[in-house]
Scaffold this motif. Structure first.
Motif, PDB file in Angstrom:
ATOM      1  N   TRP A   1      71.560  50.909  98.933  1.00  0.00           N
ATOM      2  CA  TRP A   1      72.676  51.377  98.102  1.00  0.00           C
ATOM      3  C   TRP A   1      73.949  50.599  98.418  1.00  0.00           C
ATOM      4  CZ3 TRP A   1      72.440  54.879  94.123  1.00  0.00           C
ATOM      5  CH2 TRP A   1      71.270  55.631  94.008  1.00  0.00           C
TER       6      TRP A   1
ATOM      7  N   ASP B   1      66.779  48.672  91.019  1.00  0.00           N
ATOM      8  CA  ASP B   1      66.106  49.735  90.263  1.00  0.00           C
ATOM      9  C   ASP B   1      64.599  49.721  90.486  1.00  0.00           C
ATOM     10  OD1 ASP B   1      68.497  50.627  89.240  1.00  0.00           O
ATOM     11  OD2 ASP B   1      68.368  49.403  87.419  1.00  0.00           O
TER      12      ASP B   1
ATOM     13  N   THR C   1      80.995  54.215  90.332  1.00  0.00           N
ATOM     14  CA  THR C   1      80.000  55.061  89.657  1.00  0.00           C
ATOM     15  C   THR C   1      78.719  55.140  90.476  1.00  0.00           C
ATOM     16  OG1 THR C   1      80.897  54.455  87.486  1.00  0.00           O
ATOM     17  CG2 THR C   1      78.675  55.375  87.534  1.00  0.00           C
ATOM     18  N   LEU C   2      78.267  53.984  90.987  1.00  0.00           N
ATOM     19  CA  LEU C   2      77.051  53.954  91.791  1.00  0.00           C
ATOM     20  C   LEU C   2      77.231  54.735  93.095  1.00  0.00           C
ATOM     21  CD1 LEU C   2      74.169  52.764  91.843  1.00  0.00           C
ATOM     22  CD2 LEU C   2      75.085  50.832  93.117  1.00  0.00           C
TER      23      LEU C   2
ATOM     24  N   HIS D   1      79.132  57.398  93.507  1.00  0.00           N
ATOM     25  CA  HIS D   1      79.011  58.830  93.186  1.00  0.00           C
ATOM     26  C   HIS D   1      77.561  59.201  92.881  1.00  0.00           C
ATOM     27  CE1 HIS D   1      83.233  59.628  93.397  1.00  0.00           C
ATOM     28  NE2 HIS D   1      83.550  58.741  92.451  1.00  0.00           N
ATOM     29  N   GLU D   2      76.823  58.287  92.273  1.00  0.00           N
ATOM     30  CA  GLU D   2      75.397  58.526  92.012  1.00  0.00           C
ATOM     31  C   GLU D   2      74.632  58.648  93.327  1.00  0.00           C
ATOM     32  OE1 GLU D   2      71.598  56.175  90.015  1.00  0.00           O
ATOM     33  OE2 GLU D   2      73.636  55.570  89.491  1.00  0.00           O
TER      34      GLU D   2
ATOM     35  N   SER E   1      75.228  62.082  94.845  1.00  0.00           N
ATOM     36  CA  SER E   1      74.696  63.236  94.120  1.00  0.00           C
ATOM     37  C   SER E   1      73.176  63.235  93.998  1.00  0.00           C
ATOM     38  CB  SER E   1      75.309  63.291  92.712  1.00  0.00           C
ATOM     39  OG  SER E   1      74.998  62.102  92.002  1.00  0.00           O
ATOM     40  N   THR E   2      72.561  62.058  93.913  1.00  0.00           N
ATOM     41  CA  THR E   2      71.116  62.017  93.625  1.00  0.00           C
ATOM     42  C   THR E   2      70.272  61.502  94.777  1.00  0.00           C
ATOM     43  OG1 THR E   2      71.253  59.785  92.678  1.00  0.00           O
ATOM     44  CG2 THR E   2      71.589  61.634  91.180  1.00  0.00           C
TER      45      THR E   2
ATOM     46  N   GLU F   1      81.857  50.078  88.125  1.00  0.00           N
ATOM     47  CA  GLU F   1      80.416  50.245  88.332  1.00  0.00           C
ATOM     48  C   GLU F   1      80.103  50.572  89.801  1.00  0.00           C
ATOM     49  OE1 GLU F   1      81.829  47.972  86.591  1.00  0.00           O
ATOM     50  OE2 GLU F   1      80.862  47.836  84.621  1.00  0.00           O
TER      51      GLU F   1
END
Length: 681
Positions: A497, A487, A515-516, A518-519, A522-523, A512
């Motif tokens: 990543w 972070d 989820t990361l 997909h993050e 998307s971002t 987790e």
């Protein structure tokens, strides 16, 4: 006018007056006749003529021209009255003979006494500033040149351009260049060089095209072409490289061996090794630099067999051309890449015979060569015998121990570097240290030490080091620390990543990890690669997230750039088999999408069959396939034997187990026992 030795002696003995003495010293300096000059100096001292400034200046000039700088400084200090000639003579002598630091000191001292430098002194002083890395002093001299009205002098302007280019200060170089009323080829080439040295290859090429558009008003020479071709090599743009090659041909520079050598280097950096070889063949009179440049290009482009063939041609066709240090370093790099220990030892003996072991580049490459061949004992002996060591030497040793899975020795070597040398670790050193600490997956203290070293050297925010720290903490189970470092990264790439997703996956945080992932999609401004997908699928497999795993796999199939390979299919087999769907897992193995399924997929299916009690025929078939793929792996035999023992709802296939034991014995495969290690406090 040439004066004989005996004539000078007669003149010195009978016509020694204050008006003729400077001419005598000038004659001695022209003939480099130091002995007679010292004799006349002694006579001058006896007659008391030393107090005359013109005579003392000629004495200083004599010693300067005869490279007796100590005597020149001694005579200069004895001067009662120092004029501009005195200061010019001694400062010019010091700077022209490479004593830059002392020359700069005398320049500053002379200015305090009102000394007015001439054009040649300004040129030499500016050269001394970049040699001594005295940027602030160079700026002050620039101001002095402005106040003195010398700024429109072309040699001084070019010297200022050269200084700013050496300091990578493109901003001031550009401003100065724009203000120049007159520009020659040196001016243009210096700014092109300034752009190139600062990594601004596009600006350098634009400036060169602007210069060419001027036509005959700016005539190109070979030196300029060498610099320009080097710039195009830095850009690594093959289309632009071919364009400048055409320009070289049109301008008639192909006969220049230096330009030809640079063309080889340019094409090598553009990874067009065939064009580099064509340029090499077109050079009629090759020198050792030509051969070395081609050899370097082949090795850098991993053309090892062609590099070996080229070296054979070099030694057979150029008997009168001896290999130099660069050739031997290239051969060491070649043997290191091919992990050929005998070549390393042979080249080591050549280095000793040629007395080149004092060359740090050669010694460091040899250290790395032995390490890549797995002989850290030889690297260690060589390292201890080295009279001089630099940061590259220490980093090579740390990286070598890490490469050979000797993490404790790597950490110890790094500690010795901090204690016994003045070297400050750089990015490469800390990366090797972090990798070594990652190998000791149970030692948290070592990991924290590596992290603290990165923080003390203000390198923790470096992208490569930050990513390595994320991976290191993930491997030792400190997932929360990995996430904090992740972070805190101001910049993230696909490797960062992937490292964080892998840290979650290997430590059981499958949800987790997904989820990361997909993050990231998307971002982030980065796209997942095959390694990222492998980390996600592995996490889904270990966490038995079948739906998420299938979704990620479908995502791979939709993306043409993410075409699944053997490892991804093995993960899918493991995912389905762990979930108890052995039939679907077998369908994946037998799928026409892959031509040859690896041992990992068969092993995953076989391991899952022990928990799901598959039929004995299928178990026997998979076990046989696994042994055929890995006939020398003890783990494959153990896995097959245990699966057969539990096949057919607990029935024992003794016959098949006996066959496995016999095959294992005949192959000479021995069971390697595993162990677990836990550190308490």
């Amino acid at each position: 006018m040439k004066i004989s030795w005996h004539h000078m002696r007669r003149v010195a003995e009978f016509v020694l007056d204050q008006d003729s003495i400077p001419s005598l010293f000038k004659a001695c300096a022209s003939l480099r006749n130091l002995r007679q000059g010292i004799s006349i100096h002694a006579s001058v001292v006896k007659k008391g003529y030393e107090s005359y400034t013109s005579i003392s200046n000629s004495i200083v000039s004599l010693y300067v021209k005869c490279n007796m700088l100590g005597s020149a400084l001694g005579a200069f200090k004895c001067l009662t009255i120092k004029d501009s000639v005195s200061w010019n003579t001694v400062i010019h002598g010091l700077l022209d003979n490479g004593v830059s630091n002392v020359g700069l000191r005398y320049f500053v001292e002379g200015r305090c006494f009102g000394f007015q430098p001439n054009v040649s002194i300004f040129v030499l002083v500016l050269q001394a500033c970049w040699k001594q890395e005295a940027y602030h002093q160079g700026m002050c001299i620039h101001g002095l040149i402005l106040r003195g009205g010398y700024i429109n002098n072309l040699p001084i302007q070019n010297s200022l351009l050269c200084m700013y280019a050496r300091f990578h200060d493109v901003k001031y170089a550009e401003k100065l260049f724009e203000e120049m009323c007159e520009k020659d080829v040196i001016s243009w080439s210096l700014l092109v060089s300034a752009y190139a040295q600062s990594g601004q290859a596009v600006s350098a090429m634009r400036l060169f095209k602007e210069m060419v558009s001027l036509g005959d008003s700016c005539i190109l020479d070979g030196v300029m072409m060498v610099g320009v071709v080097q710039t195009y090599g830095l850009a690594a743009d093959l289309r632009q490289a071919r364009s400048i090659h055409c320009h070289v041909i049109r301008r008639g520079f192909m006969a220049d061996v230096f330009v030809g050598n640079t063309l080889i280097d340019m094409y090598s950096k553009c990874t067009d090794i065939d064009s580099a070889h064509l340029s090499f063949d077109e050079i009629l009179k090759k020198n050792v630099v030509t051969w070395n440049t081609m050899l370097t290009g082949l090795i850098n482009n991993q053309q090892y067999s062609r590099a070996l063939h080229l070296y054979t041609s070099m030694t057979s066709t150029t008997a009168d051309m001896a290999v130099d240090e660069v050739t031997l370093v290239n051969l060491l790099r070649l043997s290191r890449s091919m992990e050929h220990l005998m070549w390393c030892r042979s080249i080591h003996s050549i280095l000793i015979r040629k007395s080149i072991m004092s060359n740090l580049m050669a010694s460091n490459t040899l250290l790395d060569g032995y390490a890549k061949c797995g002989r850290m004992d030889l690297s260690s002996k060589l390292f201890e015998r080295m009279d001089e060591k630099n940061l590259v030497s220490w980093t090579t040793m740390v990286a070598g121990y890490t490469h050979c899975n000797m993490s404790r020795d790597a950490v110890t070597t790094f500690t010795h570097m901090l204690v016994s040398s003045q070297e400050r670790p750089n990015t490469a050193t800390i990366l090797s240290l972090v990798e070594a600490c990652s190998m000791s997956t149970t030692c948290l203290n070592q990991a924290k030490t590596a992290h603290n070293v990165a923080l003390r050297n203000e390198l923790s925010n470096d992208l490569e080091i930050g990513t390595a720290l994320v991976d290191m903490y993930g491997k030792i189970g400190e997932v929360s620390t990995s996430r904090k470092i992740f972070d805190a990264l101001t910049e993230k790439n696909v490797v960062s990543w992937t490292a964080m997703i892998g840290a979650y996956g290997t430590n059981g945080y499958a949800k987790e990890a997904v989820t990361l992932f997909h993050e990231m999609k998307s971002t982030a401004n980065v796209k997942p690669n095959r390694v990222t997908m492998l980390s996600v699928l592995t996490a889904c497999s270990h966490g038995r997230l079948v739906e998420d795993g299938l979704s990620c796999f479908r995502y791979m199939l939709e993306k043409q750039s993410l075409h699944p390979c053997e490892e991804h299919y093995s993960c899918m087999v493991d995912l389905l088999a762990r979930a108890g769907d052995l039939e679907s897992a077998m369908e994946v193995i037998q799928s026409t999408l892959i031509n040859n399924c690896g041992a990992s997929a068969w092993g995953a299916w076989l391991s899952a069959s022990r928990r799901n009690y598959a039929c004995d025929e299928m178990v026997e078939q998979v076990a046989s396939q696994l042994i055929n793929l890995e006939p020398l792996s003890s783990s494959s035999y153990v896995l097959a034997r245990n699966a057969l023992a539990l096949a057919n709802n607990g029935g024992v296939c003794k016959e098949e187990q006996n066959k496995l034991r016999l095959a294992m014995k005949e192959s000479g495969v021995k069971t390697v026992h595993g162990y677990s290690l836990v550190h308490v406090e």
